[in-house]
Design an enzyme around this catalytic site. Structure first.
Site, PDB file in Angstrom:
ATOM      1  N   ARG A 140       0.843  -1.203   0.000  1.00 35.12           N
ATOM      2  CA  ARG A 140       0.000   0.000   0.000  1.00 35.12           C
ATOM      3  C   ARG A 140       0.876   1.250   0.000  1.00 35.12           C
ATOM      4  NH1 ARG A 140      -5.456  -1.796   3.156  1.00 35.12           N
ATOM      5  NH2 ARG A 140      -6.607  -1.928   1.206  1.00 35.12           N
ATOM      6  N   GLN A 145      -1.142   2.753  -5.659  1.00 34.55           N
ATOM      7  CA  GLN A 145      -2.559   3.040  -5.358  1.00 34.55           C
ATOM      8  C   GLN A 145      -3.494   2.650  -6.494  1.00 34.55           C
ATOM      9  OE1 GLN A 145      -2.968   7.083  -4.018  1.00 34.55           O
ATOM     10  NE2 GLN A 145      -2.652   6.504  -1.886  1.00 34.55           N
ATOM     11  N   ASP A 148      -4.435  -1.011  -6.319  1.00 33.46           N
ATOM     12  CA  ASP A 148      -4.893  -1.503  -5.023  1.00 33.46           C
ATOM     13  C   ASP A 148      -6.320  -2.064  -5.133  1.00 33.46           C
ATOM     14  OD1 ASP A 148      -5.556  -1.956  -2.412  1.00 33.46           O
ATOM     15  OD2 ASP A 148      -4.898   0.001  -1.665  1.00 33.46           O
ATOM     16  N   SER A 151      -8.510  -2.126  -1.981  1.00 32.11           N
ATOM     17  CA  SER A 151      -9.216  -0.873  -1.696  1.00 32.11           C
ATOM     18  C   SER A 151     -10.393  -0.662  -2.633  1.00 32.11           C
ATOM     19  CB  SER A 151      -8.264   0.322  -1.819  1.00 32.11           C
ATOM     20  OG  SER A 151      -7.393   0.354  -0.726  1.00 32.11           O
ATOM     21  N   TYR A 244      -2.030  -0.554   9.647  1.00 33.53           N
ATOM     22  CA  TYR A 244      -3.022  -1.542  10.061  1.00 33.53           C
ATOM     23  C   TYR A 244      -3.144  -1.542  11.586  1.00 33.53           C
ATOM     24  CZ  TYR A 244      -2.931  -3.430   5.350  1.00 33.53           C
ATOM     25  OH  TYR A 244      -3.033  -3.585   3.996  1.00 33.53           O
TER      26      TYR A 244
HETATM   27  P1  NAD Z   1      -8.816  -3.646   7.090  1.00 33.04           P
HETATM   28  O1  NAD Z   1      -9.833  -4.149   6.119  1.00 33.04           O
HETATM   29  O2  NAD Z   1      -7.622  -4.461   7.385  1.00 33.04           O
HETATM   30  O3  NAD Z   1      -9.576  -3.316   8.473  1.00 33.04           O
HETATM   31  C1  NAD Z   1     -10.707  -2.485   8.540  1.00 33.04           C
HETATM   32  C2  NAD Z   1     -10.624  -1.549   9.713  1.00 33.04           C
HETATM   33  O4  NAD Z   1     -10.877  -2.273  10.930  1.00 33.04           O
HETATM   34  C3  NAD Z   1      -9.259  -0.878   9.912  1.00 33.04           C
HETATM   35  O5  NAD Z   1      -9.428   0.516   9.844  1.00 33.04           O
HETATM   36  C4  NAD Z   1      -8.835  -1.349  11.291  1.00 33.04           C
HETATM   37  O6  NAD Z   1      -8.100  -0.366  12.008  1.00 33.04           O
HETATM   38  C5  NAD Z   1     -10.161  -1.623  11.954  1.00 33.04           C
HETATM   39  N1  NAD Z   1     -10.128  -2.465  13.167  1.00 33.04           N
HETATM   40  C6  NAD Z   1      -9.362  -3.549  13.444  1.00 33.04           C
HETATM   41  N2  NAD Z   1      -9.646  -4.030  14.681  1.00 33.04           N
HETATM   42  C7  NAD Z   1     -10.637  -3.247  15.183  1.00 33.04           C
HETATM   43  C8  NAD Z   1     -11.365  -3.226  16.405  1.00 33.04           C
HETATM   44  N3  NAD Z   1     -11.124  -4.118  17.362  1.00 33.04           N
HETATM   45  N4  NAD Z   1     -12.300  -2.268  16.583  1.00 33.04           N
HETATM   46  C9  NAD Z   1     -12.534  -1.331  15.622  1.00 33.04           C
HETATM   47  N5  NAD Z   1     -11.875  -1.293  14.452  1.00 33.04           N
HETATM   48  C10 NAD Z   1     -10.936  -2.239  14.221  1.00 33.04           C
HETATM   49  O7  NAD Z   1      -8.329  -2.179   6.705  1.00 33.04           O
HETATM   50  P2  NAD Z   1      -8.262  -1.457   5.301  1.00 33.04           P
HETATM   51  O8  NAD Z   1      -9.571  -0.879   4.980  1.00 33.04           O
HETATM   52  O9  NAD Z   1      -7.658  -2.375   4.320  1.00 33.04           O
HETATM   53  O10 NAD Z   1      -7.265  -0.252   5.643  1.00 33.04           O
HETATM   54  C11 NAD Z   1      -6.233  -0.368   6.604  1.00 33.04           C
HETATM   55  C12 NAD Z   1      -5.360   0.870   6.606  1.00 33.04           C
HETATM   56  O11 NAD Z   1      -4.627   0.987   5.403  1.00 33.04           O
HETATM   57  C13 NAD Z   1      -6.101   2.175   6.764  1.00 33.04           C
HETATM   58  O12 NAD Z   1      -5.315   3.029   7.570  1.00 33.04           O
HETATM   59  C14 NAD Z   1      -6.144   2.717   5.377  1.00 33.04           C
HETATM   60  O13 NAD Z   1      -6.300   4.136   5.328  1.00 33.04           O
HETATM   61  C15 NAD Z   1      -4.780   2.288   4.904  1.00 33.04           C
HETATM   62  N6  NAD Z   1      -4.698   2.243   3.436  1.00 33.04           N
HETATM   63  C16 NAD Z   1      -3.645   2.852   2.829  1.00 33.04           C
HETATM   64  C17 NAD Z   1      -3.544   2.818   1.451  1.00 33.04           C
HETATM   65  C18 NAD Z   1      -2.389   3.482   0.743  1.00 33.04           C
HETATM   66  O14 NAD Z   1      -1.648   4.192   1.363  1.00 33.04           O
HETATM   67  N7  NAD Z   1      -2.206   3.227  -0.522  1.00 33.04           N
HETATM   68  C19 NAD Z   1      -4.507   2.188   0.691  1.00 33.04           C
HETATM   69  C20 NAD Z   1      -5.579   1.573   1.352  1.00 33.04           C
HETATM   70  C21 NAD Z   1      -5.650   1.607   2.729  1.00 33.04           C
END
Ligand code: NAD
Length: 396
Positions: A140, A145, A148, A151, A244
Protein backbone atom coordinates in the site's frame (compact mmCIF):
# COMPACT_ATOMS: atom_id res chain seq x y z
CA UNK A 1 6.05 4.49 -18.12
CA UNK A 2 2.87 2.52 -18.48
CA UNK A 3 2.93 0.83 -21.91
CA UNK A 4 -0.85 0.77 -21.92
CA UNK A 5 -0.99 4.54 -21.90
CA UNK A 6 1.88 5.11 -24.32
CA UNK A 7 1.08 7.73 -26.97
CA UNK A 8 -0.37 6.26 -30.16
CA UNK A 9 2.49 7.64 -32.27
CA UNK A 10 5.07 5.70 -30.22
CA UNK A 11 3.01 2.55 -30.54
CA UNK A 12 2.58 2.88 -34.29
CA UNK A 13 6.29 3.18 -35.02
CA UNK A 14 7.33 0.19 -32.87
CA UNK A 15 6.83 -3.45 -33.65
CA UNK A 16 4.89 -4.78 -30.71
CA UNK A 17 5.49 -8.34 -29.57
CA UNK A 18 1.88 -9.25 -28.85
CA UNK A 19 1.17 -10.71 -25.45
CA UNK A 20 -1.77 -13.11 -25.44
CA UNK A 21 -3.98 -12.17 -22.48
CA UNK A 22 -6.84 -14.49 -21.47
CA UNK A 23 -9.82 -13.71 -19.26
CA UNK A 24 -11.98 -16.63 -18.09
CA UNK A 25 -15.59 -16.53 -16.96
CA UNK A 26 -15.59 -16.64 -13.15
CA UNK A 27 -16.84 -19.96 -11.76
CA UNK A 28 -17.48 -19.30 -8.05
CA UNK A 29 -21.20 -19.25 -7.19
CA UNK A 30 -22.45 -15.67 -6.84
CA UNK A 31 -19.34 -14.18 -8.44
CA UNK A 32 -20.69 -11.70 -10.96
CA UNK A 33 -17.50 -9.75 -11.53
CA UNK A 34 -15.14 -10.08 -14.48
CA UNK A 35 -11.41 -9.33 -14.51
CA UNK A 36 -11.46 -6.95 -17.46
CA UNK A 37 -13.93 -4.61 -19.13
CA UNK A 38 -14.19 -3.44 -22.75
CA UNK A 39 -12.62 -0.03 -22.00
CA UNK A 40 -9.43 -1.73 -20.75
CA UNK A 41 -9.50 -4.31 -23.56
CA UNK A 42 -9.47 -1.49 -26.07
CA UNK A 43 -6.27 -0.06 -24.53
CA UNK A 44 -4.60 -3.48 -24.62
CA UNK A 45 -5.56 -4.30 -28.20
CA UNK A 46 -4.61 -0.79 -29.38
CA UNK A 47 -1.19 -1.39 -27.82
CA UNK A 48 -0.93 -4.47 -30.06
CA UNK A 49 -1.79 -7.23 -27.61
CA UNK A 50 -4.17 -10.13 -28.18
CA UNK A 51 -7.07 -10.35 -25.74
CA UNK A 52 -9.20 -13.48 -25.47
CA UNK A 53 -12.38 -13.43 -23.43
CA UNK A 54 -14.29 -16.58 -22.55
CA UNK A 55 -17.85 -16.50 -23.88
CA UNK A 56 -20.20 -14.78 -21.38
CA UNK A 57 -17.34 -13.79 -19.04
CA UNK A 58 -18.76 -10.30 -18.60
CA UNK A 59 -22.47 -11.01 -19.00
CA UNK A 60 -23.27 -11.11 -15.26
CA UNK A 61 -21.56 -7.73 -14.85
CA UNK A 62 -23.52 -6.31 -17.82
CA UNK A 63 -20.60 -6.33 -20.27
CA UNK A 64 -21.93 -8.47 -23.14
CA UNK A 65 -19.58 -10.34 -25.51
CA UNK A 66 -20.37 -7.86 -28.31
CA UNK A 67 -18.76 -4.99 -26.38
CA UNK A 68 -15.54 -6.96 -25.94
CA UNK A 69 -15.53 -7.84 -29.65
CA UNK A 70 -16.00 -4.18 -30.53
CA UNK A 71 -12.99 -3.39 -28.31
CA UNK A 72 -10.83 -5.79 -30.32
CA UNK A 73 -11.04 -8.96 -28.22
CA UNK A 74 -11.71 -12.46 -29.48
CA UNK A 75 -14.50 -14.39 -27.79
CA UNK A 76 -13.68 -18.06 -27.27
CA UNK A 77 -16.04 -20.86 -26.33
CA UNK A 78 -14.18 -22.83 -23.67
CA UNK A 79 -11.27 -23.00 -21.23
CA UNK A 80 -9.01 -25.16 -23.47
CA UNK A 81 -9.04 -22.71 -26.36
CA UNK A 82 -8.89 -19.74 -23.97
CA UNK A 83 -5.74 -20.84 -22.18
CA UNK A 84 -3.94 -22.41 -25.14
CA UNK A 85 -0.90 -20.21 -25.87
CA UNK A 86 -1.97 -17.56 -23.32
CA UNK A 87 0.93 -15.77 -21.64
CA UNK A 88 -1.12 -13.84 -19.07
CA UNK A 89 -4.39 -14.88 -17.42
CA UNK A 90 -6.43 -12.29 -15.51
CA UNK A 91 -8.84 -13.52 -12.84
CA UNK A 92 -11.00 -12.19 -10.02
CA UNK A 93 -11.18 -15.35 -7.87
CA UNK A 94 -8.14 -17.63 -7.48
CA UNK A 95 -7.67 -20.24 -10.22
CA UNK A 96 -8.87 -23.76 -9.44
CA UNK A 97 -6.63 -26.84 -9.63
CA UNK A 98 -8.37 -27.93 -12.85
CA UNK A 99 -7.76 -24.53 -14.45
CA UNK A 100 -4.11 -24.63 -13.41
CA UNK A 101 -3.81 -27.99 -15.16
CA UNK A 102 -4.76 -26.31 -18.44
CA UNK A 103 -2.01 -23.66 -18.22
CA UNK A 104 1.37 -24.04 -19.89
CA UNK A 105 4.55 -23.72 -17.85
CA UNK A 106 5.52 -20.08 -17.38
CA UNK A 107 2.00 -18.65 -17.75
CA UNK A 108 1.46 -15.61 -15.54
CA UNK A 109 -1.80 -15.47 -13.55
CA UNK A 110 -2.83 -12.20 -11.88
CA UNK A 111 -5.75 -11.76 -9.49
CA UNK A 112 -6.91 -12.35 -5.94
CA UNK A 113 -5.22 -15.55 -4.76
CA UNK A 114 -6.63 -15.82 -1.22
CA UNK A 115 -3.36 -17.54 -0.23
CA UNK A 116 -4.38 -18.99 3.16
CA UNK A 117 -7.54 -20.64 1.81
CA UNK A 118 -6.26 -21.79 -1.54
CA UNK A 119 -3.29 -24.01 -0.80
CA UNK A 120 -4.17 -26.85 -3.21
CA UNK A 121 -4.18 -24.59 -6.27
CA UNK A 122 -1.06 -22.76 -5.07
CA UNK A 123 0.78 -26.07 -4.70
CA UNK A 124 -0.35 -27.04 -8.19
CA UNK A 125 0.85 -23.71 -9.64
CA UNK A 126 4.20 -24.29 -7.93
CA UNK A 127 4.46 -27.82 -9.35
CA UNK A 128 3.45 -26.76 -12.86
CA UNK A 129 5.87 -23.78 -12.77
CA UNK A 130 3.13 -21.19 -13.19
CA UNK A 131 3.84 -17.61 -12.10
CA UNK A 132 1.13 -16.11 -9.88
CA UNK A 133 0.79 -12.54 -8.61
CA UNK A 134 -1.61 -12.00 -5.69
CA UNK A 135 -3.32 -8.62 -5.66
CA UNK A 136 -3.82 -8.96 -1.89
CA UNK A 137 -0.04 -8.62 -1.56
CA UNK A 138 0.35 -5.39 -3.55
CA UNK A 139 2.04 -3.01 -1.08
CA UNK A 140 0.00 0.00 0.00
CA UNK A 141 2.52 2.55 -1.24
CA UNK A 142 1.55 5.66 -3.17
CA UNK A 143 2.87 4.33 -6.51
CA UNK A 144 0.69 1.22 -6.17
CA UNK A 145 -2.56 3.04 -5.36
CA UNK A 146 -3.92 2.55 -8.87
CA UNK A 147 -3.34 -1.23 -8.49
CA UNK A 148 -4.89 -1.50 -5.02
CA UNK A 149 -7.71 -3.95 -5.72
CA UNK A 150 -8.29 -4.55 -2.00
CA UNK A 151 -9.22 -0.87 -1.70
CA UNK A 152 -11.31 -0.66 -4.86
CA UNK A 153 -13.32 -3.72 -3.88
CA UNK A 154 -13.63 -2.61 -0.24
CA UNK A 155 -15.06 0.67 -1.55
CA UNK A 156 -17.70 -1.27 -3.49
CA UNK A 157 -18.37 -3.50 -0.47
CA UNK A 158 -18.78 -0.58 1.93
CA UNK A 159 -21.30 1.06 -0.37
CA UNK A 160 -23.36 -2.12 -0.70
CA UNK A 161 -23.27 -2.72 3.07
CA UNK A 162 -24.83 0.68 3.76
CA UNK A 163 -27.51 0.18 1.10
CA UNK A 164 -28.25 -3.33 2.42
CA UNK A 165 -28.57 -1.92 5.94
CA UNK A 166 -31.02 0.74 4.75
CA UNK A 167 -32.99 -1.84 2.75
CA UNK A 168 -33.48 -4.07 5.81
CA UNK A 169 -34.14 -1.28 8.31
CA UNK A 170 -37.82 -0.70 9.17
CA UNK A 171 -37.17 3.03 9.49
CA UNK A 172 -36.42 5.98 7.21
CA UNK A 173 -32.78 7.00 7.40
CA UNK A 174 -33.23 10.78 6.95
CA UNK A 175 -35.08 13.17 9.21
CA UNK A 176 -38.44 14.05 7.70
CA UNK A 177 -40.74 16.89 8.57
CA UNK A 178 -44.14 16.08 7.09
CA UNK A 179 -47.79 16.89 7.61
CA UNK A 180 -48.03 13.44 9.20
CA UNK A 181 -45.45 14.35 11.80
CA UNK A 182 -41.72 14.60 12.23
CA UNK A 183 -39.52 11.55 11.77
CA UNK A 184 -36.24 11.35 13.67
CA UNK A 185 -33.23 10.26 11.62
CA UNK A 186 -31.97 6.70 12.05
CA UNK A 187 -28.63 6.11 13.77
CA UNK A 188 -26.02 4.12 11.87
CA UNK A 189 -22.92 2.84 13.65
CA UNK A 190 -19.86 1.79 11.66
CA UNK A 191 -17.27 -0.33 13.47
CA UNK A 192 -13.91 -0.23 11.69
CA UNK A 193 -13.21 2.89 9.63
CA UNK A 194 -10.82 1.54 6.98
CA UNK A 195 -11.59 1.76 3.28
CA UNK A 196 -14.92 -0.13 3.46
CA UNK A 197 -16.00 1.57 6.69
CA UNK A 198 -15.35 5.06 5.33
CA UNK A 199 -17.41 4.30 2.21
CA UNK A 200 -20.22 2.93 4.39
CA UNK A 201 -20.10 6.12 6.49
CA UNK A 202 -20.22 8.34 3.39
CA UNK A 203 -23.15 6.36 1.95
CA UNK A 204 -25.16 6.35 5.20
CA UNK A 205 -24.55 10.12 5.54
CA UNK A 206 -25.82 10.67 1.99
CA UNK A 207 -28.96 8.74 2.93
CA UNK A 208 -29.47 11.21 5.77
CA UNK A 209 -28.70 9.08 8.84
CA UNK A 210 -26.93 10.17 12.02
CA UNK A 211 -23.64 8.31 11.72
CA UNK A 212 -21.26 7.26 14.47
CA UNK A 213 -18.07 5.31 13.91
CA UNK A 214 -15.30 3.65 15.85
CA UNK A 215 -11.86 2.35 14.96
CA UNK A 216 -8.96 1.29 17.13
CA UNK A 217 -6.70 3.50 15.01
CA UNK A 218 -6.96 7.06 16.29
CA UNK A 219 -5.85 8.38 12.89
CA UNK A 220 -9.18 7.19 11.50
CA UNK A 221 -10.95 9.82 13.68
CA UNK A 222 -10.01 12.69 11.40
CA UNK A 223 -11.26 10.88 8.30
CA UNK A 224 -14.51 9.95 10.05
CA UNK A 225 -15.13 13.53 11.19
CA UNK A 226 -14.33 14.88 7.73
CA UNK A 227 -17.26 12.82 6.42
CA UNK A 228 -19.54 14.51 8.95
CA UNK A 229 -19.83 11.52 11.28
CA UNK A 230 -19.12 11.31 15.02
CA UNK A 231 -15.97 9.40 16.02
CA UNK A 232 -16.21 7.44 19.27
CA UNK A 233 -13.03 7.98 21.28
CA UNK A 234 -11.31 5.45 23.48
CA UNK A 235 -8.18 6.49 25.36
CA UNK A 236 -5.90 4.04 23.55
CA UNK A 237 -4.08 3.98 20.24
CA UNK A 238 -3.82 0.62 18.55
CA UNK A 239 -2.18 1.62 15.31
CA UNK A 240 0.30 -1.08 14.31
CA UNK A 241 2.73 -1.36 11.42
CA UNK A 242 1.89 -0.09 7.94
CA UNK A 243 -1.29 1.70 9.05
CA UNK A 244 -3.02 -1.54 10.06
CA UNK A 245 -4.39 -2.25 13.52
CA UNK A 246 -2.45 -4.19 16.17
CA UNK A 247 -4.19 -6.57 18.56
CA UNK A 248 -5.49 -4.98 21.79
CA UNK A 249 -4.40 -5.99 25.31
CA UNK A 250 -6.97 -7.72 27.59
CA UNK A 251 -7.63 -4.54 29.59
CA UNK A 252 -8.01 -2.43 26.45
CA UNK A 253 -10.45 -4.98 25.09
CA UNK A 254 -12.77 -4.60 28.14
CA UNK A 255 -12.86 -0.80 27.80
CA UNK A 256 -13.43 -1.04 24.07
CA UNK A 257 -16.22 -3.54 24.58
CA UNK A 258 -18.11 -1.30 27.05
CA UNK A 259 -17.99 1.75 24.79
CA UNK A 260 -18.86 -0.19 21.64
CA UNK A 261 -21.73 -2.02 23.37
CA UNK A 262 -23.35 1.25 24.47
CA UNK A 263 -23.13 2.58 20.90
CA UNK A 264 -24.52 -0.65 19.44
CA UNK A 265 -27.51 -0.49 21.80
CA UNK A 266 -28.54 2.95 20.49
CA UNK A 267 -28.03 2.17 16.77
CA UNK A 268 -30.67 1.24 14.21
CA UNK A 269 -28.08 -0.14 11.78
CA UNK A 270 -24.63 -1.46 12.72
CA UNK A 271 -22.11 -2.10 9.95
CA UNK A 272 -19.03 -3.94 11.10
CA UNK A 273 -15.84 -4.00 9.02
CA UNK A 274 -13.13 -4.62 11.64
CA UNK A 275 -10.28 -6.77 10.42
CA UNK A 276 -6.69 -7.57 11.33
CA UNK A 277 -4.82 -8.94 8.30
CA UNK A 278 -4.09 -12.66 8.49
CA UNK A 279 -6.13 -13.18 11.68
CA UNK A 280 -9.68 -14.10 12.59
CA UNK A 281 -11.88 -10.97 12.79
CA UNK A 282 -12.22 -9.51 16.33
CA UNK A 283 -15.61 -10.02 18.03
CA UNK A 284 -17.01 -6.54 18.75
CA UNK A 285 -20.73 -7.36 19.17
CA UNK A 286 -21.46 -10.17 21.60
CA UNK A 287 -24.70 -12.13 21.92
CA UNK A 288 -25.32 -10.23 25.18
CA UNK A 289 -24.97 -6.88 23.38
CA UNK A 290 -27.37 -7.98 20.64
CA UNK A 291 -29.98 -8.59 23.39
CA UNK A 292 -29.73 -4.87 24.32
CA UNK A 293 -30.45 -3.66 20.77
CA UNK A 294 -33.71 -2.09 19.62
CA UNK A 295 -36.26 -4.35 17.94
CA UNK A 296 -35.91 -3.95 14.17
CA UNK A 297 -32.20 -3.12 14.41
CA UNK A 298 -29.97 -4.55 11.68
CA UNK A 299 -26.35 -5.70 11.76
CA UNK A 300 -24.43 -6.02 8.50
CA UNK A 301 -21.29 -7.97 9.32
CA UNK A 302 -18.76 -7.33 6.57
CA UNK A 303 -16.26 -9.54 8.42
CA UNK A 304 -18.59 -12.56 8.10
CA UNK A 305 -16.19 -14.43 5.83
CA UNK A 306 -13.28 -14.10 8.25
CA UNK A 307 -15.18 -15.25 11.38
CA UNK A 308 -17.48 -12.27 11.94
CA UNK A 309 -17.41 -9.18 14.18
CA UNK A 310 -20.69 -10.29 15.77
CA UNK A 311 -20.81 -13.47 17.82
CA UNK A 312 -24.10 -14.51 16.18
CA UNK A 313 -23.06 -13.98 12.56
CA UNK A 314 -23.27 -16.90 10.16
CA UNK A 315 -21.45 -16.34 6.88
CA UNK A 316 -23.82 -16.26 3.93
CA UNK A 317 -26.92 -16.31 6.17
CA UNK A 318 -29.35 -13.98 7.90
CA UNK A 319 -29.99 -14.76 11.57
CA UNK A 320 -32.81 -13.24 13.67
CA UNK A 321 -32.29 -12.95 17.43
CA UNK A 322 -34.24 -10.81 19.93
CA UNK A 323 -35.89 -8.92 17.04
CA UNK A 324 -32.49 -8.04 15.57
CA UNK A 325 -31.50 -9.08 12.06
CA UNK A 326 -27.87 -10.15 11.70
CA UNK A 327 -26.77 -10.38 8.07
CA UNK A 328 -23.49 -12.12 7.23
CA UNK A 329 -23.05 -11.24 3.56
CA UNK A 330 -20.47 -12.84 1.32
CA UNK A 331 -18.77 -11.13 -1.58
CA UNK A 332 -20.49 -7.75 -1.35
CA UNK A 333 -18.53 -6.21 -4.28
CA UNK A 334 -20.15 -8.82 -6.57
CA UNK A 335 -23.52 -7.13 -5.90
CA UNK A 336 -22.42 -4.05 -7.85
CA UNK A 337 -20.61 -6.01 -10.55
CA UNK A 338 -20.61 -3.33 -13.24
CA UNK A 339 -18.62 -0.81 -11.25
CA UNK A 340 -16.61 -3.23 -9.09
CA UNK A 341 -15.44 -4.96 -12.32
CA UNK A 342 -14.61 -1.59 -13.88
CA UNK A 343 -12.47 -0.61 -10.89
CA UNK A 344 -10.85 -4.04 -10.69
CA UNK A 345 -10.06 -4.01 -14.41
CA UNK A 346 -8.36 -0.61 -14.02
CA UNK A 347 -6.31 -2.00 -11.12
CA UNK A 348 -5.19 -4.85 -13.39
CA UNK A 349 -4.47 -2.47 -16.25
CA UNK A 350 -2.06 -0.58 -13.98
CA UNK A 351 -0.50 -3.81 -12.77
CA UNK A 352 0.06 -4.96 -16.37
CA UNK A 353 1.92 -1.71 -16.91
CA UNK A 354 4.64 -3.17 -14.65
CA UNK A 355 4.62 -6.60 -16.28
CA UNK A 356 4.70 -5.52 -19.92
CA UNK A 357 7.55 -3.31 -21.10
CA UNK A 358 7.26 -0.32 -23.40
CA UNK A 359 8.19 -2.46 -26.42
CA UNK A 360 5.43 -4.91 -25.60
CA UNK A 361 7.43 -7.75 -24.07
CA UNK A 362 6.79 -9.43 -20.75
CA UNK A 363 9.35 -8.65 -18.06
CA UNK A 364 11.31 -11.67 -16.85
CA UNK A 365 12.99 -10.05 -13.83
CA UNK A 366 10.47 -9.11 -11.17
CA UNK A 367 12.74 -6.55 -9.53
CA UNK A 368 10.14 -3.78 -9.20
CA UNK A 369 9.18 -3.69 -5.51
CA UNK A 370 5.47 -4.01 -6.30
CA UNK A 371 6.09 -7.15 -8.38
CA UNK A 372 8.48 -8.58 -5.77
CA UNK A 373 5.97 -8.06 -2.97
CA UNK A 374 3.00 -9.50 -4.84
CA UNK A 375 4.80 -12.48 -6.39
CA UNK A 376 3.18 -15.56 -4.86
CA UNK A 377 4.51 -18.44 -6.98
CA UNK A 378 7.31 -18.52 -9.57
CA UNK A 379 9.57 -21.06 -11.25
CA UNK A 380 8.52 -23.97 -9.05
CA UNK A 381 8.75 -22.06 -5.75
CA UNK A 382 6.27 -20.32 -3.46
CA UNK A 383 7.79 -16.86 -3.16
CA UNK A 384 5.52 -15.59 -0.35
CA UNK A 385 7.05 -16.86 2.88
CA UNK A 386 3.89 -17.12 5.06
CA UNK A 387 2.20 -19.16 2.30
CA UNK A 388 5.33 -21.32 1.81
CA UNK A 389 5.37 -21.96 5.59
CA UNK A 390 1.70 -22.95 5.54
CA UNK A 391 2.36 -25.37 2.69
CA UNK A 392 5.42 -26.84 4.41
CA UNK A 393 3.51 -27.34 7.65
CA UNK A 394 0.84 -29.56 6.17
CA UNK A 395 -0.52 -30.94 2.98
CA UNK A 396 -0.54 -30.58 0.08
P1 NAD B 1 -8.82 -3.65 7.09
O1 NAD B 1 -9.83 -4.15 6.12
O2 NAD B 1 -7.62 -4.46 7.39
O3 NAD B 1 -9.58 -3.32 8.47
C1 NAD B 1 -10.71 -2.48 8.54
C2 NAD B 1 -10.62 -1.55 9.71
O4 NAD B 1 -10.88 -2.27 10.93
C3 NAD B 1 -9.26 -0.88 9.91
O5 NAD B 1 -9.43 0.52 9.84
C4 NAD B 1 -8.84 -1.35 11.29
O6 NAD B 1 -8.10 -0.37 12.01
C5 NAD B 1 -10.16 -1.62 11.95
N1 NAD B 1 -10.13 -2.46 13.17
C6 NAD B 1 -9.36 -3.55 13.44
N2 NAD B 1 -9.65 -4.03 14.68
C7 NAD B 1 -10.64 -3.25 15.18
C8 NAD B 1 -11.37 -3.23 16.41
N3 NAD B 1 -11.12 -4.12 17.36
N4 NAD B 1 -12.30 -2.27 16.58
C9 NAD B 1 -12.53 -1.33 15.62
N5 NAD B 1 -11.87 -1.29 14.45
C10 NAD B 1 -10.94 -2.24 14.22
O7 NAD B 1 -8.33 -2.18 6.71
P2 NAD B 1 -8.26 -1.46 5.30
O8 NAD B 1 -9.57 -0.88 4.98
O9 NAD B 1 -7.66 -2.37 4.32
O10 NAD B 1 -7.26 -0.25 5.64
C11 NAD B 1 -6.23 -0.37 6.60
C12 NAD B 1 -5.36 0.87 6.61
O11 NAD B 1 -4.63 0.99 5.40
C13 NAD B 1 -6.10 2.18 6.76
O12 NAD B 1 -5.32 3.03 7.57
C14 NAD B 1 -6.14 2.72 5.38
O13 NAD B 1 -6.30 4.14 5.33
C15 NAD B 1 -4.78 2.29 4.90
N6 NAD B 1 -4.70 2.24 3.44
C16 NAD B 1 -3.64 2.85 2.83
C17 NAD B 1 -3.54 2.82 1.45
C18 NAD B 1 -2.39 3.48 0.74
O14 NAD B 1 -1.65 4.19 1.36
N7 NAD B 1 -2.21 3.23 -0.52
C19 NAD B 1 -4.51 2.19 0.69
C20 NAD B 1 -5.58 1.57 1.35
C21 NAD B 1 -5.65 1.61 2.73
Amino acid sequence: MDILSAPASTQETKTIQPVVIAVPKEQVTGEQRVATVPEVVQKLTKAGHVVRIEHDAGTAAYYPDALYTAAGATIVAGRHELFSGAKVVLVVQPPTVSDVDLLAEGTIVVGFMNPTRNLDAIARMRDRKITAFALELVPRITRAQSMDALSSQATAGGYVAAVLGADNCPKFLPMLTTAAGTIRPATVLILGAGVAGLMAIATAKRLGALVEAYDVRRAAGEQVRSLGAKFLELEINAEGQGGYARELTAEEKVKEQEMVSAAVARADIVITTAAIPGRKAPVLVTKKTVATMKPGAVIIDMAAESGGNCELTQAGKTVKEDGVMIIGPQNLPARVPFHSSQMYAKNLQSFLGLLITKDGTLVTEFSDEILTASLLVHAGKVAHKPTADLLNRGTP
